[in-house]
Write an enzyme that holds these catalytic residues in place. Structure first.
Site, short mmCIF file in Angstrom:
data_model
loop_
_atom_site.label_atom_id
_atom_site.label_comp_id
_atom_site.label_asym_id
_atom_site.label_seq_id
_atom_site.Cartn_x
_atom_site.Cartn_y
_atom_site.Cartn_z
CD1 TRP A 1 86.47 11.07 16.16
CD2 TRP A 1 87.78 10.41 14.46
NE1 TRP A 1 85.85 11.42 14.98
CE2 TRP A 1 86.62 11.03 13.94
CE3 TRP A 1 88.74 9.91 13.58
CZ2 TRP A 1 86.41 11.16 12.56
CZ3 TRP A 1 88.52 10.04 12.22
CH2 TRP A 1 87.37 10.66 11.72
CE LYS B 1 85.86 17.14 12.41
NZ LYS B 1 86.66 16.13 13.10
CG ASP C 1 91.88 13.78 18.18
OD1 ASP C 1 91.72 14.96 17.85
OD2 ASP C 1 91.47 12.81 17.51
C1 LIG Z 1 87.28 14.82 12.61
C2 LIG Z 1 88.14 14.20 13.65
C3 LIG Z 1 89.32 13.51 13.31
C4 LIG Z 1 89.77 13.32 11.89
O1 LIG Z 1 90.35 14.49 11.44
P1 LIG Z 1 91.05 14.58 10.01
O2 LIG Z 1 91.60 15.97 10.05
O3 LIG Z 1 89.98 14.37 8.99
O4 LIG Z 1 92.10 13.54 9.94
C5 LIG Z 1 90.07 12.99 14.34
N1 LIG Z 1 89.71 13.13 15.62
C6 LIG Z 1 88.58 13.78 15.99
C7 LIG Z 1 88.24 13.90 17.43
C8 LIG Z 1 87.77 14.33 15.01
O5 LIG Z 1 86.66 14.98 15.37
#
Ligand SMILES: *Cc1c(COP(=O)(O)O)cnc(C)c1O
Length: 362
Positions: free
Chosen positions: A104, A197, A173
């Protein structure tokens, strides 16, 4: 636990609290006496405004944010944020530092580079297949932010302490660990998290931004991609993902009123993760892939002696009511995602299954 529901260890979209799902079900046809479903009412109605305002207020309280911060709800997932962050904050020759801890973060770096932004990757754990979190990083003093991924969903690592950036705001993030524990928000300029998540269903991305970050956004950034648009319009510039925001609001209510806040949540999350790591550390049949001081409390990644056994483990687990234990397709192995809504009961059931499986196959 409802009779026909399984223990859900999916990485995302992931388990939601059963109480939240039941509340949605109970109110689905008639939301607050409106005679309409939440999916049918106007986003300009008082009923929906109460929902979005409550979600924002609960986010502020749970994360202990002061009034320098705004809470925003955007679409496009965390992946859209990879592009929006450099687009909004790196006008002209402004530069930022990025830390590469896996898939990511690499995508965030890629999106900044696509736009020709002059960013620097100041640390990476690629040398050991991203099994650890880099330490003792030197930051560039002209960086306008430091970008990092707080929890690496795929590699199973997490920052237990955030780095000292000498006052440079951290942009993080937090898709896979937001609201899993209290954080020192004073270090952050922006936090973003795809809801699917740890805080809700897919379709909405929670963003927390310190308002001074919103100066100097270039005039050329399109309206829907500017953070200002959301900040000045209470995230209601256009039709927002109403149902997803409504569900996030219920999850946050559950966190505050049933769990008792992020201190309580953190205690439970530590307990859940320790059960699995402590068991694996004393055996040898299951091998955690992350280095001990860099382990995620949310995504427990591990290997078995062979790929065949891993496949058998995932299949037999599902037959025993334990779903979603396959590792990400890019890394293989196994992964138990034990987000906030995954109960202690679920983790104990997994532990029992792991012990039995080892006895039969070890
Ligand atoms: C799942 C995830 C993403 C991607 O998220 P989307 O909402 O599908 O764009 C980005 N960063 C992390 C840390 C993730 O776990």
């Amino acid at each position: 636990m409802k009779s026909n529901r399984i223990f859900n260890f999916n990485p995302g979209p992931a388990a939601l609290p059963v109480a939240v799902l039941e509340e949605i079900q109970q109110n689905f046809l008639d939301f607050k006496g409106s005679g309409m479903s939440i999916t049918e009412i106007s986003h300009r109605s008082q009923q929906f405004e109460d929902v979005i305002n409550d979600a924002m207020a609960r986010t502020m309280r749970l994360l202990n944010l002061d009034d320098r911060f705004d809470v925003l709800f955007l679409q496009g997932g965390a992946s859209m944020q990879f592009a929006m962050i450099p687009m909004n904050f790196l006008a002209g020759d402004r530069t930022a530092d990025y830390i590469d801890t896996g898939t990511w973060s690499a995508k965030a770096i890629k999106e900044a580079r696509i736009q020709g932004k002059n960013i620097k990757v100041v640390a990476s754990s690629e040398d050991k297949n991203y099994a650890y979190i880099p330490r003792n990083i030197k930051f560039n003093q002209d960086a306008v932010f430091v970008h990092l991924t707080s929890n690496n969903t795929i590699k199973g690592t997490a920052w237990s302490q955030f780095p000292d950036t000498n006052g440079i705001p951290i942009v993080s993030d937090m898709s896979s660990d937001i609201m899993s524990k209290p954080i020192d928000t004073g270090k952050f300029g922006l936090i973003y998290a795809g809801a699917q998540k740890n805080v809700g269903p897919a379709g909405v991305c929670l963003v927390v931004v310190r308002r001074d970050m919103l100066d100097r956004i270039p005039e050329t950034v399109p309206t829907m991609l500017r953070y200002n648009t959301y900040a000045t319009k209470n995230s209601l510039y256009n039709t927002p993902p109403c149902f997803a925001i409504y569900t996030v609001h219920l999850v946050l209510k559950w966190l505050e009123e049933t769990v008792g806040g992020l201190d309580e949540m953190a205690k439970l999350n530590h307990k859940k993760a320790s059960l699995l790591y402590d068991f694996m550390d004393t055996g040898g049949f299951y091998r955690p892939t992350a280095e001990a001081d860099s382990r995620s409390l949310m995504n427990i990644t591990f290997r078995l002696p062979t790929a065949e056994l891993e496949q058998k483990f995932v299949q037999e687990a599902l037959k025993n009511g334990l779903g979603g234990l396959k590792g990400h397709r890019s890394v293989g192995g196994c992964r138990a995602s034990i987000y906030n809504a995954v109960t202690l009961e679920a983790v104990e059931a997994l532990l029992d299954f792991m012990k039995n499986f080892e006895n039969k196959n070890g």
